[in-house]
Design a protein around this motif. Structure first.
Motif, PDB file in Angstrom:
ATOM      1  N   ASN A 139       0.837  -1.197   0.000  1.00 35.07           N
ATOM      2  CA  ASN A 139       0.000   0.000   0.000  1.00 35.07           C
ATOM      3  C   ASN A 139       0.872   1.247   0.000  1.00 35.07           C
ATOM      4  OD1 ASN A 139      -1.663   2.248   1.061  1.00 35.07           O
ATOM      5  ND2 ASN A 139      -3.212   0.672   1.396  1.00 35.07           N
ATOM      6  N   PRO A 140       0.625   2.189  -0.918  1.00 33.18           N
ATOM      7  CA  PRO A 140       1.454   3.401  -0.957  1.00 33.18           C
ATOM      8  C   PRO A 140       1.348   4.256   0.306  1.00 33.18           C
ATOM      9  CG  PRO A 140      -0.424   3.568  -2.471  1.00 33.18           C
ATOM     10  CD  PRO A 140      -0.367   2.154  -1.998  1.00 33.18           C
ATOM     11  N   LYS A 141       0.211   4.161   1.016  1.00 31.49           N
ATOM     12  CA  LYS A 141       0.019   4.973   2.227  1.00 31.49           C
ATOM     13  C   LYS A 141       0.984   4.604   3.343  1.00 31.49           C
ATOM     14  CE  LYS A 141      -4.863   6.077   1.529  1.00 31.49           C
ATOM     15  NZ  LYS A 141      -6.247   5.906   2.045  1.00 31.49           N
ATOM     16  N   VAL A 142       1.456   3.361   3.340  1.00 29.03           N
ATOM     17  CA  VAL A 142       2.410   2.946   4.378  1.00 29.03           C
ATOM     18  C   VAL A 142       3.787   2.658   3.789  1.00 29.03           C
ATOM     19  CG1 VAL A 142       0.669   2.121   6.004  1.00 29.03           C
ATOM     20  CG2 VAL A 142       1.563   0.559   4.263  1.00 29.03           C
ATOM     21  N   GLY A 143       3.975   3.082   2.543  1.00 36.24           N
ATOM     22  CA  GLY A 143       5.302   3.004   1.938  1.00 36.24           C
ATOM     23  C   GLY A 143       5.717   1.665   1.390  1.00 36.24           C
ATOM     24  N   THR A 144       4.761   0.735   1.230  1.00 34.52           N
ATOM     25  CA  THR A 144       5.145  -0.584   0.706  1.00 34.52           C
ATOM     26  C   THR A 144       4.878  -0.730  -0.794  1.00 34.52           C
ATOM     27  OG1 THR A 144       3.052  -1.419   1.621  1.00 34.52           O
ATOM     28  CG2 THR A 144       5.058  -1.862   2.883  1.00 34.52           C
ATOM     29  N   VAL A 145       4.365   0.319  -1.422  1.00 32.27           N
ATOM     30  CA  VAL A 145       4.364   0.414  -2.888  1.00 32.27           C
ATOM     31  C   VAL A 145       5.331   1.549  -3.186  1.00 32.27           C
ATOM     32  CG1 VAL A 145       3.061   0.927  -4.981  1.00 32.27           C
ATOM     33  CG2 VAL A 145       1.993  -0.396  -3.150  1.00 32.27           C
ATOM     34  N   THR A 146       6.500   1.212  -3.711  1.00 32.78           N
ATOM     35  CA  THR A 146       7.566   2.207  -3.799  1.00 32.78           C
ATOM     36  C   THR A 146       8.621   1.818  -4.837  1.00 32.78           C
ATOM     37  OG1 THR A 146       9.304   3.312  -2.489  1.00 32.78           O
ATOM     38  CG2 THR A 146       8.822   1.038  -1.927  1.00 32.78           C
ATOM     39  N   VAL A 147       9.376   2.806  -5.287  1.00 30.89           N
ATOM     40  CA  VAL A 147      10.532   2.522  -6.141  1.00 30.89           C
ATOM     41  C   VAL A 147      11.793   2.454  -5.275  1.00 30.89           C
ATOM     42  CG1 VAL A 147       9.551   3.540  -8.227  1.00 30.89           C
ATOM     43  CG2 VAL A 147      10.830   5.000  -6.646  1.00 30.89           C
ATOM     44  N   ASN A 148      11.654   2.916  -4.020  1.00 27.10           N
ATOM     45  CA  ASN A 148      12.790   2.910  -3.099  1.00 27.10           C
ATOM     46  C   ASN A 148      12.846   1.560  -2.367  1.00 27.10           C
ATOM     47  OD1 ASN A 148      14.892   3.524  -1.420  1.00 27.10           O
ATOM     48  ND2 ASN A 148      13.904   5.249  -0.412  1.00 27.10           N
ATOM     49  N   ILE A 149      13.154   0.531  -3.112  1.00 31.28           N
ATOM     50  CA  ILE A 149      13.110  -0.838  -2.590  1.00 31.28           C
ATOM     51  C   ILE A 149      14.155  -1.080  -1.497  1.00 31.28           C
ATOM     52  CG2 ILE A 149      13.473  -3.264  -3.191  1.00 31.28           C
ATOM     53  CD1 ILE A 149      10.772  -2.146  -4.111  1.00 31.28           C
ATOM     54  N   LYS A 150      15.372  -0.614  -1.721  1.00 30.50           N
ATOM     55  CA  LYS A 150      16.464  -0.884  -0.777  1.00 30.50           C
ATOM     56  C   LYS A 150      16.125  -0.410   0.639  1.00 30.50           C
ATOM     57  CE  LYS A 150      21.443  -0.070  -0.088  1.00 30.50           C
ATOM     58  NZ  LYS A 150      21.381   0.572   1.243  1.00 30.50           N
ATOM     59  N   ASP A 151      15.791   0.880   0.783  1.00 31.98           N
ATOM     60  CA  ASP A 151      15.507   1.430   2.115  1.00 31.98           C
ATOM     61  C   ASP A 151      14.284   0.770   2.747  1.00 31.98           C
ATOM     62  OD1 ASP A 151      17.661   3.073   1.847  1.00 31.98           O
ATOM     63  OD2 ASP A 151      16.524   4.912   1.492  1.00 31.98           O
ATOM     64  N   THR A 152      13.277   0.512   1.926  1.00 35.60           N
ATOM     65  CA  THR A 152      12.040  -0.082   2.448  1.00 35.60           C
ATOM     66  C   THR A 152      12.288  -1.473   3.012  1.00 35.60           C
ATOM     67  OG1 THR A 152      10.741   1.178   0.838  1.00 35.60           O
ATOM     68  CG2 THR A 152       9.655  -0.703   1.876  1.00 35.60           C
ATOM     69  N   VAL A 153      13.012  -2.293   2.278  1.00 40.81           N
ATOM     70  CA  VAL A 153      13.314  -3.649   2.753  1.00 40.81           C
ATOM     71  C   VAL A 153      14.157  -3.587   4.027  1.00 40.81           C
ATOM     72  CG1 VAL A 153      14.570  -5.796   2.238  1.00 40.81           C
ATOM     73  CG2 VAL A 153      13.106  -4.739   0.495  1.00 40.81           C
ATOM     74  N   GLU A 154      15.171  -2.742   4.028  1.00 38.69           N
ATOM     75  CA  GLU A 154      16.048  -2.641   5.202  1.00 38.69           C
ATOM     76  C   GLU A 154      15.286  -2.175   6.432  1.00 38.69           C
ATOM     77  OE1 GLU A 154      19.272  -0.159   3.901  1.00 38.69           O
ATOM     78  OE2 GLU A 154      20.321  -1.800   2.882  1.00 38.69           O
ATOM     79  N   GLU A 155      14.368  -1.216   6.263  1.00 43.34           N
ATOM     80  CA  GLU A 155      13.578  -0.723   7.400  1.00 43.34           C
ATOM     81  C   GLU A 155      12.640  -1.797   7.941  1.00 43.34           C
ATOM     82  OE1 GLU A 155      11.653   2.834   6.094  1.00 43.34           O
ATOM     83  OE2 GLU A 155      13.410   4.098   6.429  1.00 43.34           O
TER      84      GLU A 155
END
Length: 232
Positions: A139-155
């Motif tokens: 969901n884009p509202k919680v940042g899990t639809v994103t092009v910033n894959i690296k930071d999202t996975v690490e977080e």
């Protein structure tokens, strides 16, 4: 109603239901009343002064807990090409596209969080009915639809947790394990409370945070004095 076990009854007797404890004391009591043979999850339940039936009063977001949740989080990423490589490099447990959708349609759900690049949401939409009810749909509202894959996975691996109000205007958020030391639990809880406090909807009138209760998986609830978390 199921009969409570002896250990729960003994733990319950250590907590006064009518008392709101200083946060530090509440954490101590929560840990002391965690008597299960496994390392119980510590959770915060927050009652909010919002009407969750109204879209402009829905409270939904994420918080990166400074000390994580104590749980190994399995992250699945829907991505292709460069973003697929980026996800693997960041430590994602599973990466793919149509192949993963097909696997999930077959009943496989051995992961905790799902992330997707925007271009693959059409594909992921095919399993919305499977992931949605489980709170696992990107969901884009919680940042899990994103092009910033690296930071999202690490977080997500470090302990970024999602929260949203239920029908009763409550949030239930894991903040660690009973084995965490008091300071780590304190840091995690304060990070959560600060995040939730900042998210007060403009349409919410009156007292926003009404009640905060700490508990472990098998333990009794311990009410917290709101003044000690600066949200009174």
């Amino acid at each position: 109603m199921a009969k409570k076990g002896k250990k729960f009854v003994e733990a319950r007797q250590k907590v006064d239901r009518d008392t709101r404890y200083d946060l530090g004391e509440a954490i101590r009591l929560m840990k002391e009343t965690a008597t299960a043979k496994f390392d119980e999850t510590a959770e915060v339940a927050i009652r909010l002064g919002v009407d969750p039936r109204k879209a402009d009063q829905m409270v939904r977001g994420t918080v990166l807990l400074p000390h994580g949740t104590g749980k190994q989080v399995k992250v699945l990423v829907f991505a292709k090409g460069d973003k697929e490589a980026e996800a693997k490099e960041a430590g994602a447990d599973y990466v793919g596209a149509e192949d993963l959708v097909e696997k999930i349609q077959g009943g496989w759900l051995d992961f905790d969080k799902a992330v997707a690049t925007p271009d693959l949401m059409g594909v992921v939409g095919k399993i919305a009915r499977v992931l949605g009810p489980r709170g696992m749909m990107p969901n884009p509202k919680v940042g899990t639809v994103t092009v910033n894959i690296k930071d999202t996975v690490e977080e997500l691996k470090k302990g970024k947790v999602e929260f949203r109000t239920d029908k009763g205007a409550n949030l239930h958020v894991p903040v660690g394990k009973a084995s965490f030391d008091n300071e780590k639990l304190m840091d995690n809880i304060m990070s959560l409370m600060e995040t939730v406090n900042k998210m007060k909807p403009p349409a919410s009138k009156g007292q926003y945070i009404k009640n905060v209760v700490l508990s472990t998986t098998m333990g009794p609830g311990v009410k917290v004095d709101l003044a000690t978390i600066k949200v009174a």
